[in-house]
Structure formats: C-alpha cells, structure tokens
Design an enzyme around this catalytic site. Sequence first.
Site, PDB file in Angstrom:
ATOM      1  N   SER A 283       9.036  35.289  20.453  1.00  0.00           N
ATOM      2  CA  SER A 283       9.318  36.694  20.721  1.00  0.00           C
ATOM      3  C   SER A 283       8.736  37.114  22.083  1.00  0.00           C
ATOM      4  O   SER A 283       8.967  36.445  23.076  1.00  0.00           O
ATOM      5  CB  SER A 283       8.794  37.555  19.567  1.00  0.00           C
ATOM      6  OG  SER A 283       9.431  38.812  19.529  1.00  0.00           O
TER       7      SER A 283
ATOM      8  N   ASP B 108      19.465  35.525  14.830  1.00  0.00           N
ATOM      9  CA  ASP B 108      18.367  36.380  15.278  1.00  0.00           C
ATOM     10  C   ASP B 108      18.936  37.775  15.561  1.00  0.00           C
ATOM     11  O   ASP B 108      19.771  37.947  16.448  1.00  0.00           O
ATOM     12  CB  ASP B 108      17.748  35.795  16.553  1.00  0.00           C
ATOM     13  CG  ASP B 108      16.513  36.552  17.030  1.00  0.00           C
ATOM     14  OD1 ASP B 108      16.253  37.662  16.525  1.00  0.00           O
ATOM     15  OD2 ASP B 108      15.812  36.023  17.916  1.00  0.00           O
TER      16      ASP B 108
ATOM     17  N   HIS C 170      14.930  35.694  13.204  1.00  0.00           N
ATOM     18  CA  HIS C 170      13.976  35.785  14.318  1.00  0.00           C
ATOM     19  C   HIS C 170      12.608  35.194  13.989  1.00  0.00           C
ATOM     20  O   HIS C 170      12.002  34.514  14.810  1.00  0.00           O
ATOM     21  CB  HIS C 170      13.812  37.258  14.716  1.00  0.00           C
ATOM     22  CG  HIS C 170      12.947  37.469  15.916  1.00  0.00           C
ATOM     23  ND1 HIS C 170      13.320  37.073  17.187  1.00  0.00           N
ATOM     24  CD2 HIS C 170      11.715  38.037  16.052  1.00  0.00           C
ATOM     25  CE1 HIS C 170      12.375  37.396  18.053  1.00  0.00           C
ATOM     26  NE2 HIS C 170      11.385  37.973  17.385  1.00  0.00           N
TER      27      HIS C 170
END
Length: 417
Positions: free
Chosen positions: A227, A322, A356
């Site tokens: 991230s 994601d 994600h």
Amino acid sequence: MSSQVRLMLLPSARCLFDEPVQVKVAGLRSRQVVTMRARSTDDKGVVFSSSATYKADGSGEIHLDRDPSLGGSYVGVEPMGLLWSLKADALHRYFFKNNALIPHVVNFSVHEEDGEGRMLAEVTNERFLIGDGVSRLPIKEGNIRGVLFTPPGEGPFPGVLDLCTFMSEKRACLLANRGFVVLALAVYTEKPDNVKEMHLDYFKEAVDFLQRQPKVGSKGVGIISRSKGGDIALSLAAFVPGVEATVWINGCSGNVAVPLYYKKRQILSPLVIDSGKVIPTESGASIIKYAVQDPLAEENKGALVPIEEAKGRFLFVASEDDLNWDSKGYMDEMVERLKRHGKDNFETVSYPAAGHILEPPYGPHCPSALHGLLSYPVVWGGEPKAHAAAEVHMWNKIQEFLRDHLRCDATWNKANL
C-alpha cells in the site's frame, strides 16, 4: 462433551502463525454430520468466528485435508478454511494482530448438527508470531522508532526493512523466524492528518542502521512493503544506495498523499484522492479504486517514482481484485517502463481474485475496514478462498526472492517452537 470424540491438530496444537495444521476428528458415528467451528479474539477484543458442516467417513473420522465442507463459511476441501474464513461479529473490522509476543489463539470445536449443536470436542491452537530464539528489540536510535527482530544463531543473515503503513510487528517477526534480520518501521508515526510532508532521509537512516547490525551479512538490504509503504519502498530503491531487493505489494507507482523530500529538497509531488470518484456501497464501505489521481497524467508526472534509476531487483505483487486502487495497472506500467529503459531487474506475480490486504497466510480475510488515511471504511476486495491461496503462494515467493538477492554466507536457520 463426548468422551469418545477426539479433535486433533497435527503435528501439534502449537505452531507458528504462518504454518498449516492438520485438523482431524475421530470417534464419531459412521457418516455422522457435524458442525466444525473456530473462534478467536484479536488484540482489540474483536471476536472472529467461522463454521463448516462435515460428514464423517465410515470409520467416524473427518480429515479437513481430505473431506469437503458441505456448507457454512466455505465449501469444498479446504484444510485451513476454518482459519481464513474467520469473520468478525461486526462489519468492516480488520483482524488486528500486532503484538508479536502474544500468540494468535484459536479455539476449534466440533458440534452435533441437530438441536442446539451440543459440543462434542474442542482443542486450542496457539499460533505463535515469534519463534524460539528470535529476539525482539524496540529501537529508539537517532530518528528511528521501530522494532528489530533477529534470528537465533551467529549469522550472518540478510537484512530486511519492513515498511508498514502503520506500525505492525507481525510480518517482520514471521520473516525473522525464517532467517532474516528485520526492522519493522511505520510509514506514519503520527496521525496522517498531521503529516504534511515526508522525508526519505528518515527511511535512509533505517537502511543505514540495518547495514550496521553485526548479524547482517548481505551486501545491501531488502525492503518489503504494501500500500502506501510501496511508493516509499520504490523511492528508496530509486534514490538510496544499498537497496538490493524490493518487494512491492499492491502499492502505487507514484508518490501518494503528501510531498516527498530528500536532502532538504522536494523530489516527488503527491497524488491525491478525488472524493468525487469515491463509490459508496450498501454495506457502508466505499470503493476508492478510481479516486486516486492518475500517475501517468501529464500534470502528475512529478509524482511518478523513477524506478528506472534503481540498481537493485524488484518483486512486484499485484491483486487483480484490489479495490483500493489499480495495483495491477500500476505494476504493468512499471514493467513496461523498466523494459523501455533496457532493464530486466524485476519479477512479477499477480493474483486474479485476491484483494488489497495481502498478508502472511492463515489469518482471516479482510474484505472491508476503516481506511487508515481516510475517515471512513473502504472495500478492499478479494474472493476469500482465492485470496487465502494467494497469501500462501506469495509468502513463499517473497522469502525465495529475498534469499536469492540478499545472499550471504549464512547457513539458513529456522526457528522452531
């Protein structure tokens, strides 16, 4: 409970967090249908639970690595299904397991299917984050505020910087169990609202600190990130010497949220979120995948991390489902850019139905949760079964990549409980 029914975890009810166990039931009636349950509480006191229906064989036994679940939290043959399908009792909760010194405790039980589901047997699985002999040392040196995990033995070992968006010890200590010296470092050390700029110098200080550790024998260091940590990792690889291997998991190819400075000058402008492109859902969580500015747009070129300048190797890991942002698109763009510059210093892996939040395996899948940089819950994406399989594959791939590119003269150690 029935004195005849036995619920077993093999080879042991005590294991490391990222190790599988064999779940078996014996002593049931021939072809008896029962419900298997799992229950756990995270560091914040949130309860997670799962259940699945199974039918015993002619000998009154159930083997989760052989027999299919007929219904419940998952269906089919899923040896670790009761773990990855654990779900919070409340909406939009992330499984918070940050304290490396406290094991992840899961209670497994088997119940009669009919009536009120009388419990027939139970067993407790202690899933340790930190193995025997691994040292945990909080670091407050210079500007660095992190936690250093060191494997047992003399070494030398490869050194790895674990860039967490917010402080977490889980991934770092699990890597240390596998023979890496790992410094866990948070990208955000205070509330994101208070952060108006970031300085790469801070993260370089951590790289230098790792290289000075007496048990670190690799020529350079590795970085693992996900991230927001991903663009910081790319920036370290591009601007800072000594970064030999970078693992980028579901990150962005551009610098996100705030300007990035290095040596007292701004090196990257920020990509920001366009709130008008946030998509609300009926669950109360929003999809923000399309809200981040395009790093390839002409006006955003100053945010694109110049990874073509990097001397080390990359492992790009992208989830195709994601819903935080377009990780697969960012990965494809970076690969094309490196190829245009005549580079082949990268490996890629993508997972079609993963979301994600890719983490070390056998933790609960997180489909949605409060976003750390925003004030509302978001949808992370991922189909639970496929996501769980991706985490197992990714975890092995990461270790293989880091060992290949951070070679030193170590005899690889494995922490055993």
